[in-house]
Design a protein around this motif. Structure first.
Motif, PDB file in Angstrom:
ATOM      1  N   ALA A   1      22.321   1.990  39.364  1.00 14.93           N
ATOM      2  CA  ALA A   1      22.796   3.232  38.100  1.00 14.93           C
ATOM      3  C   ALA A   1      24.577   2.692  38.279  1.00 14.93           C
ATOM      4  O   ALA A   1      24.572   2.386  39.119  1.00 14.93           O
ATOM      5  CB  ALA A   1      22.492   4.858  39.559  1.00 14.93           C
ATOM      6  N   ILE A   2      24.687   3.497  36.540  1.00 16.40           N
ATOM      7  CA  ILE A   2      25.614   3.085  36.413  1.00 16.40           C
ATOM      8  C   ILE A   2      27.239   4.141  36.659  1.00 16.40           C
ATOM      9  O   ILE A   2      26.957   4.991  36.102  1.00 16.40           O
ATOM     10  CB  ILE A   2      26.554   2.431  35.444  1.00 16.40           C
ATOM     11  CG1 ILE A   2      25.721   1.335  35.241  1.00 16.40           C
ATOM     12  CG2 ILE A   2      27.745   2.247  35.349  1.00 16.40           C
ATOM     13  CD1 ILE A   2      25.228   0.886  33.861  1.00 16.40           C
ATOM     14  N   ILE A   3      27.635   4.452  37.720  1.00 17.16           N
ATOM     15  CA  ILE A   3      27.998   5.704  38.331  1.00 17.16           C
ATOM     16  C   ILE A   3      30.458   5.754  38.141  1.00 17.16           C
ATOM     17  O   ILE A   3      30.295   4.379  38.835  1.00 17.16           O
ATOM     18  CB  ILE A   3      28.370   5.775  40.076  1.00 17.16           C
ATOM     19  CG1 ILE A   3      26.703   5.679  39.571  1.00 17.16           C
ATOM     20  CG2 ILE A   3      28.720   7.481  40.263  1.00 17.16           C
ATOM     21  CD1 ILE A   3      25.587   6.686  39.161  1.00 17.16           C
ATOM     22  N   PRO A   4      30.862   6.372  37.024  1.00 24.78           N
ATOM     23  CA  PRO A   4      32.354   6.517  37.972  1.00 24.78           C
ATOM     24  C   PRO A   4      32.950   6.695  39.430  1.00 24.78           C
ATOM     25  O   PRO A   4      32.015   6.813  40.329  1.00 24.78           O
ATOM     26  CB  PRO A   4      32.733   7.802  36.799  1.00 24.78           C
ATOM     27  CG  PRO A   4      31.557   7.685  35.880  1.00 24.78           C
ATOM     28  CD  PRO A   4      30.441   7.163  36.693  1.00 24.78           C
ATOM     29  N   GLN A   5      33.713   5.541  39.358  1.00 21.60           N
ATOM     30  CA  GLN A   5      34.340   5.042  41.077  1.00 21.60           C
ATOM     31  C   GLN A   5      34.526   6.600  41.553  1.00 21.60           C
ATOM     32  O   GLN A   5      34.614   6.654  42.847  1.00 21.60           O
ATOM     33  CB  GLN A   5      35.394   5.010  40.705  1.00 21.60           C
ATOM     34  CG  GLN A   5      36.456   4.405  42.148  1.00 21.60           C
ATOM     35  CD  GLN A   5      37.033   3.037  42.540  1.00 21.60           C
ATOM     36  OE1 GLN A   5      36.429   2.439  41.608  1.00 21.60           O
ATOM     37  NE2 GLN A   5      36.938   2.964  43.795  1.00 21.60           N
ATOM     38  N   GLU A   6      35.156   7.410  40.784  1.00 20.29           N
ATOM     39  CA  GLU A   6      35.267   8.390  41.320  1.00 20.29           C
ATOM     40  C   GLU A   6      34.745   9.603  41.349  1.00 20.29           C
ATOM     41  O   GLU A   6      34.283  10.349  42.620  1.00 20.29           O
ATOM     42  CB  GLU A   6      36.240   9.471  40.340  1.00 20.29           C
ATOM     43  CG  GLU A   6      35.856   9.843  38.869  1.00 20.29           C
ATOM     44  CD  GLU A   6      36.085   8.637  37.952  1.00 20.29           C
ATOM     45  OE1 GLU A   6      36.026   9.460  36.299  1.00 20.29           O
ATOM     46  OE2 GLU A   6      36.412   7.738  37.879  1.00 20.29           O
ATOM     47  N   THR A   7      33.593   8.984  40.943  1.00 25.21           N
ATOM     48  CA  THR A   7      31.968   9.905  41.611  1.00 25.21           C
ATOM     49  C   THR A   7      31.744   9.092  42.521  1.00 25.21           C
ATOM     50  O   THR A   7      30.752  10.069  44.036  1.00 25.21           O
ATOM     51  CB  THR A   7      31.128   9.713  40.488  1.00 25.21           C
ATOM     52  OG1 THR A   7      31.656  10.856  39.444  1.00 25.21           O
ATOM     53  CG2 THR A   7      29.601  11.092  41.225  1.00 25.21           C
ATOM     54  N   ILE A   8      31.357   7.929  42.986  1.00 22.22           N
ATOM     55  CA  ILE A   8      31.018   7.358  44.511  1.00 22.22           C
ATOM     56  C   ILE A   8      31.697   7.282  45.211  1.00 22.22           C
ATOM     57  O   ILE A   8      31.271   7.862  46.488  1.00 22.22           O
ATOM     58  CB  ILE A   8      31.361   5.569  43.181  1.00 22.22           C
ATOM     59  CG1 ILE A   8      30.313   5.735  43.003  1.00 22.22           C
ATOM     60  CG2 ILE A   8      31.277   5.242  44.833  1.00 22.22           C
ATOM     61  CD1 ILE A   8      30.184   4.191  42.211  1.00 22.22           C
ATOM     62  N   GLN A   9      33.208   7.813  44.930  1.00 29.55           N
ATOM     63  CA  GLN A   9      34.056   7.944  46.076  1.00 29.55           C
ATOM     64  C   GLN A   9      34.210   9.278  46.826  1.00 29.55           C
ATOM     65  O   GLN A   9      34.690   9.813  47.802  1.00 29.55           O
ATOM     66  CB  GLN A   9      35.315   7.539  46.312  1.00 29.55           C
ATOM     67  CG  GLN A   9      35.776   5.747  45.348  1.00 29.55           C
ATOM     68  CD  GLN A   9      35.304   5.264  46.272  1.00 29.55           C
ATOM     69  OE1 GLN A   9      35.606   5.922  47.517  1.00 29.55           O
ATOM     70  NE2 GLN A   9      34.813   4.087  46.202  1.00 29.55           N
ATOM     71  N   LYS A  10      33.053  10.507  46.440  1.00 30.78           N
ATOM     72  CA  LYS A  10      33.270  11.350  46.454  1.00 30.78           C
ATOM     73  C   LYS A  10      32.757  11.856  47.867  1.00 30.78           C
ATOM     74  O   LYS A  10      31.348  11.819  47.872  1.00 30.78           O
ATOM     75  CB  LYS A  10      32.525  12.982  45.688  1.00 30.78           C
ATOM     76  CG  LYS A  10      33.448  12.997  44.210  1.00 30.78           C
ATOM     77  CD  LYS A  10      32.504  13.899  43.336  1.00 30.78           C
ATOM     78  CE  LYS A  10      33.298  13.965  42.257  1.00 30.78           C
ATOM     79  NZ  LYS A  10      32.543  14.982  41.351  1.00 30.78           N
ATOM     80  N   GLY A  11      33.028  12.483  48.452  1.00 32.41           N
ATOM     81  CA  GLY A  11      32.464  12.933  50.211  1.00 32.41           C
ATOM     82  C   GLY A  11      31.675  11.997  50.621  1.00 32.41           C
ATOM     83  O   GLY A  11      31.586  11.441  51.059  1.00 32.41           O
ATOM     84  N   ARG A  12      30.523  12.681  51.031  1.00 30.67           N
ATOM     85  CA  ARG A  12      28.879  12.010  52.122  1.00 30.67           C
ATOM     86  C   ARG A  12      28.608  10.901  51.063  1.00 30.67           C
ATOM     87  O   ARG A  12      27.741   9.657  51.365  1.00 30.67           O
ATOM     88  CB  ARG A  12      28.096  12.580  52.049  1.00 30.67           C
ATOM     89  CG  ARG A  12      28.810  13.555  53.587  1.00 30.67           C
ATOM     90  CD  ARG A  12      27.878  14.918  54.371  1.00 30.67           C
ATOM     91  NE  ARG A  12      27.113  14.169  55.230  1.00 30.67           N
ATOM     92  CZ  ARG A  12      25.624  14.257  54.900  1.00 30.67           C
ATOM     93  NH1 ARG A  12      25.359  15.167  54.225  1.00 30.67           N
ATOM     94  NH2 ARG A  12      24.845  13.505  55.161  1.00 30.67           N
ATOM     95  N   PHE A  13      29.028  11.290  49.399  1.00 34.55           N
ATOM     96  CA  PHE A  13      27.589  10.423  48.364  1.00 34.55           C
ATOM     97  C   PHE A  13      28.370   9.347  48.555  1.00 34.55           C
ATOM     98  O   PHE A  13      27.354   8.340  48.592  1.00 34.55           O
ATOM     99  CB  PHE A  13      27.935  10.898  47.218  1.00 34.55           C
ATOM    100  CG  PHE A  13      26.771  10.133  46.422  1.00 34.55           C
ATOM    101  CD1 PHE A  13      25.376  10.153  46.240  1.00 34.55           C
ATOM    102  CD2 PHE A  13      27.731   9.026  45.334  1.00 34.55           C
ATOM    103  CE1 PHE A  13      25.103   9.877  45.294  1.00 34.55           C
ATOM    104  CE2 PHE A  13      26.805   8.565  44.472  1.00 34.55           C
ATOM    105  CZ  PHE A  13      25.748   8.797  44.660  1.00 34.55           C
ATOM    106  N   LYS A  14      29.859   8.922  49.567  1.00 34.82           N
ATOM    107  CA  LYS A  14      30.503   7.443  49.158  1.00 34.82           C
ATOM    108  C   LYS A  14      30.038   6.455  50.189  1.00 34.82           C
ATOM    109  O   LYS A  14      29.571   5.495  50.350  1.00 34.82           O
ATOM    110  CB  LYS A  14      32.025   7.940  50.125  1.00 34.82           C
ATOM    111  CG  LYS A  14      32.067   6.114  50.005  1.00 34.82           C
ATOM    112  CD  LYS A  14      34.499   6.455  50.320  1.00 34.82           C
ATOM    113  CE  LYS A  14      34.773   4.823  50.363  1.00 34.82           C
ATOM    114  NZ  LYS A  14      35.988   5.296  50.688  1.00 34.82           N
TER     115      LYS A  14
END
Length: 305
Positions: free
Chosen positions: A265-278
């Motif tokens: 999946a191609i995900i923006p860095q700011e989304t990948i770094q969010k909370g527990r999702f990181k």
């Protein structure tokens, strides 16, 4: 037809233990017995009494002894006697048809959901049958003719599911002509092929992927195009995918793992770094089934290696 005849057929191919017979039944698409131990061993005992099979106990140094069954001349004659008899016409016993017969009392939404669930069940079975055909775990292949016979049996099963899938889609289309869209209209995707390696690039969807059934649609799409590699763009994923409490990401990823799909999946860095999702992103990127990347180039490199 009894389970004894199915066992004689397998033993005409190779001598087997009761456990090996059970595994063949479990993996087969057309030998439909449950193949539990009681059925198998009771049938073997009866056939041994009738001199259709013989058995030999083989002792092993580091494992328990095993009992291997072999077909006899009498057993081969019994099998041949059945093989030349007239085949029975197939029985049509579909619970879904009885269920559908009285479904006019449902609302359009309820009926559409029932048909959608059935469609996804058929897709799942179709995926499984194609995988069994691809793996060909228990095919004798002792002659060109035998290989062709088993191939045509697989084609019969796959075509049955394909026909059922076409039927349920046509039924939904006729019942809800203005509401139902074909799969190709729901998903905007491209087939990418680089140096004989192929993957599907899912660019966007009419509605973001939000259920396990959406994952099954993607798995079906991969099988349709004979690839196990999938790239998913951020725009195709729902917000729930990034909320761990929904368990959507875990459930979708598990579907991909179960059916051998390698997905990125191609995900923006700011989304990948969010909370527990990181944390989840870091964990999944250690595996070989599903990974998250910030760029298409990185994702493609991993998918094709």
């Amino acid at each position: 037809m009894s389970i004894q005849l199915a066992i004689l057929g397998i033993l005409s191919w190779k001598s087997s233990t009761g456990y090996e017979l059970k595994k063949i039944f479990e993996d087969s698409s057309f030998m439909y017995w449950s193949g539990n131990n009681n059925q198998i061993y009771k049938a073997l005992m009866n056939m041994e009494n009738e001199d259709f099979v013989t058995s030999e106990v083989v002792h092993q140094d580091n494992s328990p002894s095993k009992k291997i069954y072999t077909i006899t001349e009498e057993g081969l004659n019994e099998l041949k006697k059945w093989l030349v008899s007239s085949p029975e016409a197939p029985e049509i016993k579909k619970t879904c048809l009885v269920q559908l017969a009285w479904s006019d009392m449902l609302s359009n939404q309820e009926l559409s959901e029932v048909l959608s669930k059935y469609e996804n069940e058929i897709k799942l079975q179709l995926i499984m049958q194609k995988e069994k055909y691809r793996r060909a775990l228990h095919s004798p292949n002792r002659s060109t003719r035998e290989s062709l016979i088993w191939e045509m049996i697989s084609e019969n099963i796959i075509s049955t599911y394909n026909n059922e899938l076409n039927w349920v889609r046509e039924t939904r289309q006729k019942l809800f002509e203005n509401e139902v869209m074909e799969e190709k209209d729901k998903m905007n995707y491209q087939i990418r092929e680089i140096e004989s390696k192929k993957y599907i690039e899912l660019i966007s969807t009419t509605e973001p992927l939000s259920t396990e059934n959406d994952a099954l649609d993607l798995i079906s799409l991969c099988w349709e195009h004979e690839t196990n590699a999938l790239m998913i763009h951020y725009a195709a994923l729902s917000e729930d995918f990034f909320k761990l409490k929904t368990r959507l990401a875990g459930n979708i990823i598990q579907k991909f793992i179960n059916y051998g799909i390698k997905a990125a999946a191609i995900i923006p860095q700011e989304t990948i770094q969010k909370g527990r999702f990181k944390e989840m992103a870091m964990e999944t990127n250690k595996g070989n089934h599903f990974r998250l990347y910030e760029s298409k180039e990185e994702a493609e490199k991993w998918l094709l290696k």
